[in-house]
Motif scaffolding. Structure first.
Motif: not given
Length: 121
Positions: A25-38, A59-64
């Motif tokens: 989850v942390q890897e996915i969140e990190d990539l999303i945060k960088q993407s969101k920032d751009y 999983n449900a957390e990643i879906k959210n």
């Protein structure tokens, strides 16, 4: 840590996010945060996006996390594509598209997705 990148394809800039094989989850969140920032710093309807989610854990957390990310990007993304959706991911993907009101097209290969993305105005 994996980072998003800009791909130049047929003279167009495509914002590429490679979630391929990510399991944590942390890897996915990190990539999303960088993407969101751009993405959210760009002019409205100016981003062409491409995501590879082949083999990514869901999983449900990643879906959210994805639902919030995709919904929040709506004003900035003119069109987008996703590659690597299979099996149960298809059900989650369809649910996210319905929840967010987005229409990110799904493709079997990166090349097909890129061709479609650059063919759009």
């Amino acid at each position: 840590m994996r980072q998003p990148e800009i791909i130049n394809y047929s003279g167009r800039r495509i914002f590429f996010m490679d979630f391929n094989g990510l399991r944590e989850v942390q890897e996915i969140e990190d990539l999303i945060k960088q993407s969101k920032d751009y993405i959210r710093m760009q002019p409205e309807k100016s981003v062409i996006s491409l995501s590879n989610i082949q083999g990514m854990h869901f999983n449900a957390e990643i879906k959210n996390i994805f639902s919030e990310f995709i919904s929040g990007n709506k004003p900035y993304v003119s069109h987008g594509a996703v590659v690597g959706i299979s099996g149960l991911q298809r059900i989650v993907y369809n649910g996210i598209m319905k929840i967010t009101g987005r229409d990110l097209r799904s493709f079997e290969t990166l090349d097909l997705a890129k061709e479609w993305l650059v063919s759009k105005n």
